[in-house]
Design a protein around this motif. Structure first.
Motif, mmCIF file in Angstrom:
data_model
loop_
_atom_site.group_PDB
_atom_site.id
_atom_site.type_symbol
_atom_site.label_atom_id
_atom_site.label_comp_id
_atom_site.label_asym_id
_atom_site.label_seq_id
_atom_site.Cartn_x
_atom_site.Cartn_y
_atom_site.Cartn_z
ATOM 1 N N ALA A 292 3.547 6.335 -3.872
ATOM 2 C CA ALA A 292 3.480 6.897 -2.521
ATOM 3 C C ALA A 292 2.054 6.846 -1.977
ATOM 4 O O ALA A 292 1.844 6.517 -0.806
ATOM 5 N N LEU A 293 1.073 7.167 -2.823
ATOM 6 C CA LEU A 293 -0.323 7.133 -2.385
ATOM 7 C C LEU A 293 -0.784 5.714 -2.069
ATOM 8 O O LEU A 293 -1.449 5.485 -1.060
ATOM 9 N N LEU A 294 -0.418 4.766 -2.921
ATOM 10 C CA LEU A 294 -0.798 3.374 -2.665
ATOM 11 C C LEU A 294 -0.186 2.880 -1.354
ATOM 12 O O LEU A 294 -0.840 2.195 -0.569
ATOM 13 N N GLN A 295 1.065 3.248 -1.106
ATOM 14 C CA GLN A 295 1.728 2.819 0.124
ATOM 15 C C GLN A 295 1.187 3.564 1.337
ATOM 16 O O GLN A 295 1.031 2.976 2.407
ATOM 17 N N ALA A 296 0.880 4.840 1.187
ATOM 18 C CA ALA A 296 0.343 5.608 2.312
ATOM 19 C C ALA A 296 -1.029 5.088 2.723
ATOM 20 O O ALA A 296 -1.395 5.124 3.899
ATOM 21 N N GLY A 297 -1.794 4.576 1.761
ATOM 22 C CA GLY A 297 -3.122 4.073 2.057
ATOM 23 C C GLY A 297 -3.165 2.602 2.414
ATOM 24 O O GLY A 297 -4.214 2.076 2.775
ATOM 25 N N ALA A 298 -2.023 1.915 2.315
ATOM 26 C CA ALA A 298 -1.987 0.469 2.560
ATOM 27 C C ALA A 298 -2.358 0.145 4.000
ATOM 28 O O ALA A 298 -2.174 0.940 4.906
ATOM 29 N N ARG A 299 -2.885 -1.064 4.175
ATOM 30 C CA ARG A 299 -3.231 -1.518 5.530
ATOM 31 C C ARG A 299 -2.331 -2.690 5.905
ATOM 32 O O ARG A 299 -1.873 -3.441 5.063
ATOM 33 N N ARG A 300 -2.115 -2.812 7.171
ATOM 34 C CA ARG A 300 -1.269 -3.884 7.689
ATOM 35 C C ARG A 300 -1.977 -5.231 7.586
ATOM 36 O O ARG A 300 -3.167 -5.332 7.827
ATOM 37 N N LEU A 301 -1.227 -6.246 7.233
ATOM 38 C CA LEU A 301 -1.747 -7.612 7.177
ATOM 39 C C LEU A 301 -1.325 -8.369 8.428
ATOM 40 O O LEU A 301 -0.294 -8.062 9.021
ATOM 41 N N ALA A 302 -2.115 -9.366 8.783
ATOM 42 C CA ALA A 302 -1.671 -10.293 9.828
ATOM 43 C C ALA A 302 -0.486 -11.045 9.232
ATOM 44 O O ALA A 302 -0.549 -11.504 8.103
ATOM 45 N N SER A 303 0.591 -11.144 9.956
ATOM 46 C CA SER A 303 1.812 -11.694 9.385
ATOM 47 C C SER A 303 2.091 -13.104 9.857
ATOM 48 O O SER A 303 2.022 -13.402 11.038
ATOM 49 N N SER A 304 2.407 -13.957 8.901
ATOM 50 C CA SER A 304 2.938 -15.274 9.234
ATOM 51 C C SER A 304 4.435 -15.267 8.969
ATOM 52 O O SER A 304 5.107 -16.278 9.110
ATOM 53 N N GLU A 305 4.950 -14.114 8.572
ATOM 54 C CA GLU A 305 6.374 -13.954 8.287
ATOM 55 C C GLU A 305 7.110 -13.710 9.609
ATOM 56 O O GLU A 305 6.566 -13.114 10.530
ATOM 57 N N PRO A 306 8.371 -14.152 9.692
ATOM 58 C CA PRO A 306 9.141 -13.926 10.927
ATOM 59 C C PRO A 306 9.302 -12.453 11.277
ATOM 60 O O PRO A 306 9.342 -12.088 12.426
ATOM 61 N N MET B 150 -3.586 -12.156 -11.109
ATOM 62 C CA MET B 150 -4.836 -11.719 -10.493
ATOM 63 C C MET B 150 -4.627 -10.467 -9.642
ATOM 64 O O MET B 150 -5.499 -9.606 -9.567
ATOM 65 N N SER B 151 -3.467 -10.334 -8.991
ATOM 66 C CA SER B 151 -3.237 -9.163 -8.144
ATOM 67 C C SER B 151 -2.891 -7.916 -8.956
ATOM 68 O O SER B 151 -3.278 -6.809 -8.571
ATOM 69 N N ALA C 72 -1.454 -7.235 -2.941
ATOM 70 C CA ALA C 72 -2.841 -7.095 -3.368
ATOM 71 C C ALA C 72 -3.455 -8.485 -3.461
ATOM 72 O O ALA C 72 -2.734 -9.473 -3.580
ATOM 73 N N PRO C 73 -4.786 -8.563 -3.413
ATOM 74 C CA PRO C 73 -5.431 -9.879 -3.504
ATOM 75 C C PRO C 73 -4.976 -10.637 -4.744
ATOM 76 O O PRO C 73 -5.012 -10.111 -5.848
ATOM 77 N N GLY C 74 -4.519 -11.858 -4.540
ATOM 78 C CA GLY C 74 -4.027 -12.652 -5.659
ATOM 79 C C GLY C 74 -4.297 -14.133 -5.499
ATOM 80 O O GLY C 74 -3.945 -14.926 -6.357
ATOM 81 N N ALA C 75 -4.895 -14.536 -4.406
ATOM 82 C CA ALA C 75 -5.205 -15.950 -4.172
ATOM 83 C C ALA C 75 -6.714 -16.134 -4.166
ATOM 84 O O ALA C 75 -7.440 -15.320 -3.600
ATOM 85 N N ASN C 76 -7.154 -17.195 -4.801
ATOM 86 C CA ASN C 76 -8.583 -17.529 -4.828
ATOM 87 C C ASN C 76 -9.439 -16.379 -5.345
ATOM 88 O O ASN C 76 -10.434 -15.999 -4.733
ATOM 89 N N VAL C 77 -9.043 -15.832 -6.483
ATOM 90 C CA VAL C 77 -9.754 -14.729 -7.104
ATOM 91 C C VAL C 77 -10.569 -15.280 -8.272
ATOM 92 O O VAL C 77 -10.063 -16.053 -9.078
ATOM 93 N N ALA D 3 -0.792 -12.758 3.894
ATOM 94 C CA ALA D 3 -0.166 -12.932 2.588
ATOM 95 C C ALA D 3 -0.337 -14.371 2.120
ATOM 96 O O ALA D 3 -0.354 -15.305 2.924
ATOM 97 N N ALA D 4 -0.476 -14.548 0.825
ATOM 98 C CA ALA D 4 -0.590 -15.883 0.244
ATOM 99 C C ALA D 4 0.723 -16.637 0.435
ATOM 100 O O ALA D 4 1.799 -16.037 0.482
ATOM 101 N N PHE D 5 0.630 -17.953 0.518
ATOM 102 C CA PHE D 5 1.823 -18.765 0.742
ATOM 103 C C PHE D 5 2.840 -18.596 -0.376
ATOM 104 O O PHE D 5 4.034 -18.775 -0.165
ATOM 105 N N PHE D 6 2.403 -18.209 -1.560
ATOM 106 C CA PHE D 6 3.321 -18.083 -2.693
ATOM 107 C C PHE D 6 3.874 -16.670 -2.860
ATOM 108 O O PHE D 6 4.622 -16.406 -3.783
ATOM 109 N N SER D 7 3.528 -15.753 -1.958
ATOM 110 C CA SER D 7 4.042 -14.382 -2.043
ATOM 111 C C SER D 7 5.516 -14.347 -1.678
ATOM 112 O O SER D 7 5.955 -15.016 -0.753
ATOM 113 N N SER D 8 6.257 -13.541 -2.417
ATOM 114 C CA SER D 8 7.671 -13.353 -2.103
ATOM 115 C C SER D 8 7.788 -12.366 -0.957
ATOM 116 O O SER D 8 7.084 -11.365 -0.914
#
Length: 168
Positions: A104-118, A78-79, A24-29, A4-9
């Motif tokens: 539901a379809l967007l969430q069912a198809g989503a992929r896991r991100l590497a997390s820097s979140e706790p 951008m995202s 969704a992609p929103g950094a360096n687009v 996730a981008a550093f500015f993502s909530s």
């Protein structure tokens, strides 16, 4: 990439609901740039103006400008078009979809991100993955609407039909 981008909530929201719904992609687009928005002109101070950041990092002035018609930027501006394009492709496949089904379809198809979140659940359902979303549509994931009995909900996170995702 893949984080996730550093500015993502981060989620969850104040009520404990999973948020964001999707990332969704929103950094360096690289995006389209109108001639009037070109910062190489009269210093527009607009979306593509780097406010001196490029020069301070040792790069050429206005290093965010790619060419006369494109520049680098980031944020929800951008995202959102990325998700909108994915939704348009879903409607192309099935014009009868409604809002809850699309989500539901967007969430069912989503992929896991590497997390820097706790807590990994702070990234919501995951990242936009059009191929996964179209697979979910083809697999009949319309039956998996949020909160329905056909969706397995564990704590505050969604469990995806992917054996590489651990269920704890």
């Amino acid at each position: 990439a893949g984080v996730a981008a550093f500015f993502s909530s981060a989620g969850p929201n104040a009520l404990g609901a999973l948020k964001p719904d999707l990332v969704a992609p929103g950094a360096n687009v690289v995006g389209a740039m109108a001639a009037d928005a070109d910062p190489r002109g009269a210093g527009t101070g607009g979306l593509f103006d780097d406010a001196g950041l490029c020069a301070s990092l040792g790069f050429a002035a206005e290093c965010f400008v790619v060419d006369d018609h494109h520049a680098l930027t980031g944020g929800t501006s951008m995202s959102a078009p990325m998700v909108t394009g994915a939704v348009a492709l879903l409607f192309e496949r099935d014009p009868t979809l409604h809002q809850a089904e699309v989500k539901a379809l967007l969430q069912a198809g989503a992929r896991r991100l590497a997390s820097s979140e706790p807590v990994p659940e702070q990234l919501g359902a995951g990242a936009l993955d059009l191929a996964g979303t179209l697979e979910a549509l083809d697999a009949g994931a319309l039956e998996r609407t949020p909160g329905a009995a056909t969706e397995l909900v564990v704590s505050a996170s969604y469990v995806h039909p992917d054996p590489t995702w651990p269920l704890e």
